[in-house]
Write a protein that holds these residues in place. Structure first.
Motif, mmCIF file in Angstrom:
data_model
loop_
_atom_site.group_PDB
_atom_site.id
_atom_site.type_symbol
_atom_site.label_atom_id
_atom_site.label_comp_id
_atom_site.label_asym_id
_atom_site.label_seq_id
_atom_site.Cartn_x
_atom_site.Cartn_y
_atom_site.Cartn_z
ATOM 1 N N ASN A 43 0.944 -1.092 0.006
ATOM 2 C CA ASN A 43 -0.044 -0.104 -0.145
ATOM 3 C C ASN A 43 0.951 1.408 -0.044
ATOM 4 O O ASN A 43 1.605 1.452 0.946
ATOM 5 N N ASP A 48 -4.228 3.752 -1.637
ATOM 6 C CA ASP A 48 -4.096 2.543 -1.636
ATOM 7 C C ASP A 48 -4.882 1.651 -0.388
ATOM 8 O O ASP A 48 -5.402 0.759 -0.399
ATOM 9 N N HIS A 52 -8.112 -0.492 -0.074
ATOM 10 C CA HIS A 52 -8.110 -2.030 0.469
ATOM 11 C C HIS A 52 -9.251 -2.062 1.412
ATOM 12 O O HIS A 52 -10.117 -2.948 1.453
ATOM 13 N N HIS A 55 -12.484 -2.401 -0.261
ATOM 14 C CA HIS A 55 -12.764 -3.515 -1.086
ATOM 15 C C HIS A 55 -13.096 -4.757 -0.171
ATOM 16 O O HIS A 55 -13.993 -5.434 -0.403
ATOM 17 N N TRP A 56 -12.637 -4.867 1.000
ATOM 18 C CA TRP A 56 -12.941 -5.738 1.966
ATOM 19 C C TRP A 56 -14.263 -5.327 2.492
ATOM 20 O O TRP A 56 -15.032 -6.301 3.030
ATOM 21 N N ILE A 85 -4.342 -14.612 1.034
ATOM 22 C CA ILE A 85 -4.507 -13.473 1.351
ATOM 23 C C ILE A 85 -3.503 -12.362 0.784
ATOM 24 O O ILE A 85 -3.818 -11.236 0.134
ATOM 25 N N PRO A 86 -2.358 -12.554 0.815
ATOM 26 C CA PRO A 86 -1.230 -11.569 0.034
ATOM 27 C C PRO A 86 -1.686 -11.385 -1.417
ATOM 28 O O PRO A 86 -1.611 -10.621 -1.998
ATOM 29 N N ASN A 89 -4.836 -9.271 -1.732
ATOM 30 C CA ASN A 89 -4.280 -8.088 -1.314
ATOM 31 C C ASN A 89 -3.853 -7.494 -2.530
ATOM 32 O O ASN A 89 -4.181 -6.221 -2.964
ATOM 33 N N LYS A 90 -3.048 -8.104 -3.234
ATOM 34 C CA LYS A 90 -2.186 -7.718 -4.558
ATOM 35 C C LYS A 90 -3.058 -7.216 -5.591
ATOM 36 O O LYS A 90 -3.230 -6.203 -5.988
ATOM 37 N N ILE A 92 -6.474 -6.715 -5.021
ATOM 38 C CA ILE A 92 -7.162 -5.284 -4.632
ATOM 39 C C ILE A 92 -6.380 -4.236 -4.910
ATOM 40 O O ILE A 92 -6.993 -3.041 -5.373
ATOM 41 N N HIS A 93 -5.064 -4.065 -4.609
ATOM 42 C CA HIS A 93 -4.440 -2.914 -4.833
ATOM 43 C C HIS A 93 -4.153 -2.541 -6.240
ATOM 44 O O HIS A 93 -4.458 -1.154 -6.576
ATOM 45 N N HIS A 152 -9.813 -3.447 11.254
ATOM 46 C CA HIS A 152 -9.068 -2.965 9.874
ATOM 47 C C HIS A 152 -8.811 -1.595 10.089
ATOM 48 O O HIS A 152 -7.921 -0.972 9.523
#
Length: 165
Positions: A43, A48, A52, A55-56, A85-86, A89-90, A92-93, A152
């Motif tokens: 992020n 960013d 994130h 999106h969650w 998850i990584p 998350n990428k 999502i980024h 979060h």
């Protein structure tokens, strides 16, 4: 405040951390809000981080809608599990990297409000009784809400604070 165990605490901590995060972001000039963080994090800036979070929120809303219809949602997302998850998350980024900060802020605020309305519509038992809904598995719906709201927001605040030191 400790991890919420009742609706009132979930609402209060989620709103408090939401306000704390937004107030902290607003304490910076527009230029500072749009600056990139030091290298080393996925992020790269406030946009960013908020993308994130937004999106969650959307994933939670999907889990809720699908799950409350009696169907099995893809948690955390289709094609992903908690160990991947990584990679999620990428993705999502990348999805939000072309939007500007103001648009992300609007989306983030709107999706926060949608989840808070869902919480408002449920009782303590509906939110915090484990295994109450098939879609939540061994968890309570409130545990998922905490994950995409108060905890979060705390994560986001810490990421931004660390980057802005």
């Amino acid at each position: 405040m400790p991890r919420p165990k009742i609706k009132k605490d979930l609402q209060e901590l989620s709103n408090a951390n939401f306000e704390k995060l937004n107030n902290y972001i607003d304490s910076f000039s527009q230029t500072e809000q749009e600056e990139d963080f030091p290298k080393g994090t996925m992020n790269r800036n406030i946009r960013d981080v908020l993308g994130h979070l937004h999106h969650w929120h959307l994933m939670f809303l999907d889990w809720y809608i699908v799950g409350m219809k009696g169907e099995k949602p893809h948690i955390p997302a289709k094609g992903y599990n908690w160990r991947t998850i990584p990679a999620l998350n990428k993705e999502i980024h990348e999805k939000y990297s072309n939007l500007d900060l103001e648009e992300i802020k609007k989306r983030f605020n709107k999706s926060h409000s949608k989840i808070m309305k869902i919480i408002d519509g449920h009782t303590n038992e509906e939110l915090f009784e484990r295994k109450r809904y098939e879609w939540t598995g061994n968890n309570a719906m409130g545990a998922y809400a905490i994950g995409v709201l108060s905890s979060h927001y705390d994560w986001a605040y810490k990421i931004i604070r660390k980057a802005k030191k």
